[in-house]
Every structure is written in C-alpha cells, then in structure tokens.
Design an enzyme around this catalytic site. Sequence first.
Site, mmCIF file in Angstrom:
data_model
loop_
_atom_site.group_PDB
_atom_site.id
_atom_site.type_symbol
_atom_site.label_atom_id
_atom_site.label_comp_id
_atom_site.label_asym_id
_atom_site.label_seq_id
_atom_site.Cartn_x
_atom_site.Cartn_y
_atom_site.Cartn_z
ATOM 1 N N ASP A 62 21.123 -2.660 -0.886
ATOM 2 C CA ASP A 62 19.788 -2.613 -1.471
ATOM 3 C C ASP A 62 19.729 -3.786 -2.431
ATOM 4 O OD1 ASP A 62 17.515 -2.226 -2.966
ATOM 5 O OD2 ASP A 62 17.928 -0.150 -3.491
ATOM 6 N N SER A 141 8.430 -18.693 2.074
ATOM 7 C CA SER A 141 7.402 -18.569 3.115
ATOM 8 C C SER A 141 6.405 -19.694 2.915
ATOM 9 C CB SER A 141 6.679 -17.227 2.983
ATOM 10 O OG SER A 141 5.534 -17.157 3.812
ATOM 11 N N TYR A 154 2.275 -10.823 -2.011
ATOM 12 C CA TYR A 154 3.341 -11.459 -1.239
ATOM 13 C C TYR A 154 3.421 -12.956 -1.564
ATOM 14 C CZ TYR A 154 6.062 -12.873 2.888
ATOM 15 O OH TYR A 154 7.015 -13.396 3.730
ATOM 16 N N LYS A 158 6.561 -15.162 -3.213
ATOM 17 C CA LYS A 158 7.199 -16.296 -2.543
ATOM 18 C C LYS A 158 7.029 -17.599 -3.325
ATOM 19 C CE LYS A 158 8.884 -13.923 0.866
ATOM 20 N NZ LYS A 158 10.347 -13.741 0.987
#
Length: 258
Positions: A62, A141, A154, A158
């Site tokens: 994790d 990304s 998100y 990133k």
Amino acid sequence: MRLEKHIALVTGAGRGIGQGIALALADAGADVAVADLDINIARETAARIEKSGRRSIALQVDVADPDSVNAMIEGAEAALGPLGITVNNAGVISIKSVGELTLEDWERVMQVNVRGIFLCTQAALRVMRPRGFGRIINIASIAGKIGFPDLSHYSASKFAVIGFSNAVAKEVAAEGITVNALCPGIVGTGMWRGEEGLAGRWREAGETEEQSWARHQKTLLPQGVAQTPADMGQLAVYLASAEHVTGQAIAVDGGFSL
C-alpha cells in the site's frame, strides 16, 4: 540498452502501464520486484518475468502506508539484491467534474498519487544514497502537463508529481542518482476505456464508447493512435540507463503535449 546486474522495483506492476514497464526492464536484463496492492496480479507479472529468464518477486504494498513501503523495499532487496532502479507507478483515478468531487475523492487521489510517490521516493533514496547510484522514475501523466476537464484532482496530483520529481532531482544530482517523471499519453487502460472511462463519459450523441475512443485518438493525437504500456516500458528502460538525464518530465503521447 542493457540492464544486466541491475535490480529494479516497479509499483502498481500487476497490470497496465506498470506491468508493461516491469516486463520491459526484465527484457533489458534487469531482475524485477513486482509490487502491487493486489498480490495475485503481482504474482502473475512476476511469473511472466521468471519465465523470460530473469529473477522476480511479487510483493504486496500500500504505497500510502510508510510501513508497507519500507517493508516493500526491504523485501525486494532481501530477495533480489541492492536496489538500483525504482519505478513509482502505482496510482488511482476517478472521473468527476470539480462540482461532483467530494473531499473523499480528492484525498484518495492525493494519498496514492502524491503521498505514495513521496514515500516510495524517500524510501528508495535511503538505500540508494549510501551506494552512490540510483534511477528513480515517477509516473506522472500528460494530465500533469495539460489540465483535462473532469480530472481536476487527478491533474493536480500529476502536476505535483512532476514538480516533486524536478525538485528532488536537483537535491541528489551530484550523488549518482537521477530522478525523472514519465508522462503517459492516451493509453487504452481503465482511465480511458469502458463506460466509466473518459471515452464513455465524453461520448457524443448517438456514439458508442468504441467510437468515442477512436475519435479521441484521431482528434487529440497527431499520430492518430493511442500509446501502449510497452511504449512506456521503452522510455523507462532508457531513463534507467541514462546517466545525465535528470529532472525531466518526458511525455510518450504521440505528439499531443509540449
């Protein structure tokens, strides 16, 4: 570019981009520790690597838990030897407009995508710095270079990965350690595919998910075709071997981003 005698670790390597990177590193000669929250899919990737003739081990992790991350590093080194290459790929996503986002949505993405990158990088540096060698590749990304609608949380995570990687690269640049961000483009994994992915969410009237997926490839990507996990693996192998490339955020996106 060959990576014999190198030990690599890839998180989130049970499927998708992480699996593509793990297999590419093994193909280049590295022995690879395969880490994932799902130990069963980690074992499947590790089995493929061992079948190719390289050593591998599957580890459950994790990445948002510091004790779990430290145990992962210890387990990889105990099984395979001194760690020289770490690819911090594990990440999560949800697709919601900023108005739809809950605090729980935001915190889940930040916990895995930002806290996880920090913890894994810090743990890797603890073993790399005394040895004077290391290659850390953090998976960001194109959404960390260009904001996307319905992905504000998100994209924020990133963008953070890219900034973090650039800063840490400068801290360790004189110690034989490079730190770079790899920025995947449009890859046909869960972020894009299916009714719950972007291709499903961004369908036009009367359009199927498959038609939406095809349209987005043609309209967003100058090359007109999506990228693959194997494409990401090619860049990871290069960054794992490049001595003087550090602090960069390199996209594999068919010409979409700057």
